[in-house]
Each structure stands twice: as structure tokens, then as C-alpha cells.
Design an enzyme around this catalytic site. Sequence first.
Site, PDB file in Angstrom:
ATOM      1  N   HIS A 223       0.033  -3.111   2.579  1.00  0.00           N
ATOM      2  CA  HIS A 223      -0.375  -1.816   3.127  1.00  0.00           C
ATOM      3  C   HIS A 223       0.326  -1.599   4.462  1.00  0.00           C
ATOM      4  CE1 HIS A 223      -2.810   1.361   4.934  1.00  0.00           C
ATOM      5  NE2 HIS A 223      -2.811   0.608   6.022  1.00  0.00           N
TER       6      HIS A 223
ATOM      7  N   ASN B 216       0.269  -3.465  -5.385  1.00  0.00           N
ATOM      8  CA  ASN B 216       1.540  -3.259  -4.667  1.00  0.00           C
ATOM      9  C   ASN B 216       1.654  -4.081  -3.379  1.00  0.00           C
ATOM     10  OD1 ASN B 216      -0.164  -1.740  -3.126  1.00  0.00           O
ATOM     11  ND2 ASN B 216       0.863   0.215  -3.459  1.00  0.00           N
TER      12      ASN B 216
ATOM     13  N   LYS C 138      -2.086  -7.553   0.998  1.00  0.00           N
ATOM     14  CA  LYS C 138      -3.285  -7.413   0.158  1.00  0.00           C
ATOM     15  C   LYS C 138      -3.529  -8.715  -0.621  1.00  0.00           C
ATOM     16  CE  LYS C 138      -2.383  -2.451  -0.382  1.00  0.00           C
ATOM     17  NZ  LYS C 138      -2.173  -1.348  -1.359  1.00  0.00           N
TER      18      LYS C 138
ATOM     19  N   GLU D 278      -6.551   2.330  12.292  1.00  0.00           N
ATOM     20  CA  GLU D 278      -6.591   1.089  11.508  1.00  0.00           C
ATOM     21  C   GLU D 278      -6.525  -0.151  12.406  1.00  0.00           C
ATOM     22  OE1 GLU D 278      -4.718   3.253   7.545  1.00  0.00           O
ATOM     23  OE2 GLU D 278      -3.514   1.731   8.558  1.00  0.00           O
TER      24      GLU D 278
ATOM     25  N   TYR E 164      -9.963   2.718   3.557  1.00  0.00           N
ATOM     26  CA  TYR E 164      -9.346   3.703   2.663  1.00  0.00           C
ATOM     27  C   TYR E 164     -10.153   5.002   2.585  1.00  0.00           C
ATOM     28  CZ  TYR E 164      -5.665   0.654   0.724  1.00  0.00           C
ATOM     29  OH  TYR E 164      -4.533  -0.116   0.542  1.00  0.00           O
TER      30      TYR E 164
HETATM   31  P1  GTP Z   1      -1.149   1.855   1.424  1.00  0.00           P
HETATM   32  O1  GTP Z   1      -0.095   1.369   2.362  1.00  0.00           O
HETATM   33  O2  GTP Z   1      -1.864   0.754   0.689  1.00  0.00           O
HETATM   34  O3  GTP Z   1      -2.106   2.825   2.098  1.00  0.00           O
HETATM   35  O4  GTP Z   1      -0.346   2.633   0.293  1.00  0.00           O
HETATM   36  P2  GTP Z   1       0.376   4.030   0.417  1.00  0.00           P
HETATM   37  O5  GTP Z   1       0.150   4.625   1.785  1.00  0.00           O
HETATM   38  O6  GTP Z   1       1.767   3.826  -0.043  1.00  0.00           O
HETATM   39  O7  GTP Z   1      -0.413   4.887  -0.662  1.00  0.00           O
HETATM   40  P3  GTP Z   1      -1.836   5.628  -0.524  1.00  0.00           P
HETATM   41  O8  GTP Z   1      -2.381   5.504   0.859  1.00  0.00           O
HETATM   42  O9  GTP Z   1      -1.674   6.985  -1.097  1.00  0.00           O
HETATM   43  O10 GTP Z   1      -2.725   4.789  -1.525  1.00  0.00           O
HETATM   44  C1  GTP Z   1      -3.391   3.613  -1.101  1.00  0.00           C
HETATM   45  C2  GTP Z   1      -3.317   2.600  -2.213  1.00  0.00           C
HETATM   46  O11 GTP Z   1      -4.038   3.095  -3.329  1.00  0.00           O
HETATM   47  C3  GTP Z   1      -1.929   2.325  -2.750  1.00  0.00           C
HETATM   48  O12 GTP Z   1      -1.245   1.345  -2.021  1.00  0.00           O
HETATM   49  C4  GTP Z   1      -2.208   1.852  -4.149  1.00  0.00           C
HETATM   50  O13 GTP Z   1      -2.534   0.476  -4.176  1.00  0.00           O
HETATM   51  C5  GTP Z   1      -3.439   2.661  -4.524  1.00  0.00           C
HETATM   52  N1  GTP Z   1      -3.056   3.825  -5.320  1.00  0.00           N
HETATM   53  C6  GTP Z   1      -2.413   4.942  -4.901  1.00  0.00           C
HETATM   54  N2  GTP Z   1      -2.219   5.788  -5.922  1.00  0.00           N
HETATM   55  C7  GTP Z   1      -2.746   5.182  -7.003  1.00  0.00           C
HETATM   56  C8  GTP Z   1      -2.855   5.539  -8.373  1.00  0.00           C
HETATM   57  O14 GTP Z   1      -2.420   6.612  -8.795  1.00  0.00           O
HETATM   58  N3  GTP Z   1      -3.481   4.645  -9.196  1.00  0.00           N
HETATM   59  C9  GTP Z   1      -3.967   3.462  -8.742  1.00  0.00           C
HETATM   60  N4  GTP Z   1      -4.572   2.625  -9.592  1.00  0.00           N
HETATM   61  N5  GTP Z   1      -3.871   3.080  -7.480  1.00  0.00           N
HETATM   62  C10 GTP Z   1      -3.275   3.925  -6.612  1.00  0.00           C
HETATM   63 MG    MG Z   2      -1.748   4.792   2.664  1.00  0.00          MG
END
Ligand code: GTP
Ligand code: MG
Length: 157
Positions: free
Chosen positions: A115, A112, A9, A126, A49
Site C-alpha cells: 500500500h 497486490n 500487506k 495515514e 481504508y
Molecule cells: P492501496 O495502496 O492499497 O490503497 O491501493 P491503491 O491506492 O492502488 O488502490 P485503492 O486505494 O483504490 O484500493 C485499495 C485496495 O483495495 C487495493 O490495493 C486493492 O488491494 C483493493 N482493491 C481495489 N480495487 C479492487 C477491486 O476491484 N477488487 C478487489 N477485490 N480489491 C480491490
Molecule cells: Mg489507495
Amino acid sequence: MERTFIAIKPDGVQRGLIAEIISRFERKGFKLVAIKIVVPSKEFAQKHYHDLKERPFFDGLCDFLSSGPVIAMVWEGEGVIKYGRKLIGATDPQKSEPGTIRGDLAVVVGRNIIHGSDGPETAKDEINLWFKPDELMATKPLSREEIANTEKKLDMP
Ligand code: GTP
Ligand code: MG
């Protein structure tokens, strides 16, 4: 052979963590089959997303993903979808184990740095969203013996 979509990212790119992240996947024995640097549009980030569109952080998340260069990659290998997520660590870096990418290198959930696709269906979707078929290398996957035996000369494509 199994493939997954991995993206560094904008925060990971800006912090100079590209080589560090690629290195962890390479050293594990996974194979890079596609890579490009791209600034996604907000509309593109919303597509990526789309399953999170009801979440309160969706808009900020899409703004952030489209805020700068992203390294989009496809990695290949046995179990790469699940194990790639293991290398990445838990979504919230406060909960990621030390030794994982997020555990070692990130602090907050909204930044973080990486992805990874969360299953076979999302990996397929994707990869298709981010890459055209001719951008994916048709490589010969490493055998278990080749990964395990560093003495043996690799028969690379
Ligand atoms: P990705 O690999 O980026 O898809 O992350 P993930 O699969 O571990 O988590 P998820 O798909 O649930 O969420 C996608 C992204 O949204 C995360 O990587 C975070 O950057 C963001 N995100 C998830 N939960 C939160 C939250 O509670 N608050 C905020 N600000 N961002 C969040
Ligand atoms: Mg995810």
C-alpha cells in the site's frame, strides 16, 4: 521534507518480500524514517481504508489487511508520495508495468502486496493513524548531491 506511508500487506510479508520492497525504496534514494511490524485489528483496517467503505470489496479487503503481520513504514524524500506510487505500480497487478513492485511481484488486485498513500492529505492522515510522533525519526534528509554522488562520504544523522 515530504513523507509518505507505505505498508507491506500480509501477502507481501508472508511471501518473504520485505527486503525486496524495502530495497527498491532505499536504492531509489528515499529514506526510511519509521518501521514496525504489526497485525492490525479489523477495526483499524476499516479506519485505514475508510474512503473505500462503500465498495463491494471493502469487507474482504479489511479482513485481509488484518489477517497477519503488516510492515508499516514512513518513507521520506523529495516527491516520495507520487514517486512511491510509481515504484508500486497500478492497483491491478495485471495493469502494472514491469519494473514496478506490483508489476514484477503480484498477480491479482486483492493480493497486490503493498500500500502507498495516494496524496499529501492521505499521507498525513495515514502516518498519524499508524504512528505516534515519537516513532518517527527526525533524520537529516539526503541532499541531491549526496544521492547522486556515491564517492562522497555521507553525513548521516
Ligand atoms: P492501496 O495502496 O492499497 O490503497 O491501493 P491503491 O491506492 O492502488 O488502490 P485503492 O486505494 O483504490 O484500493 C485499495 C485496495 O483495495 C487495493 O490495493 C486493492 O488491494 C483493493 N482493491 C481495489 N480495487 C479492487 C477491486 O476491484 N477488487 C478487489 N477485490 N480489491 C480491490
Ligand atoms: Mg489507495
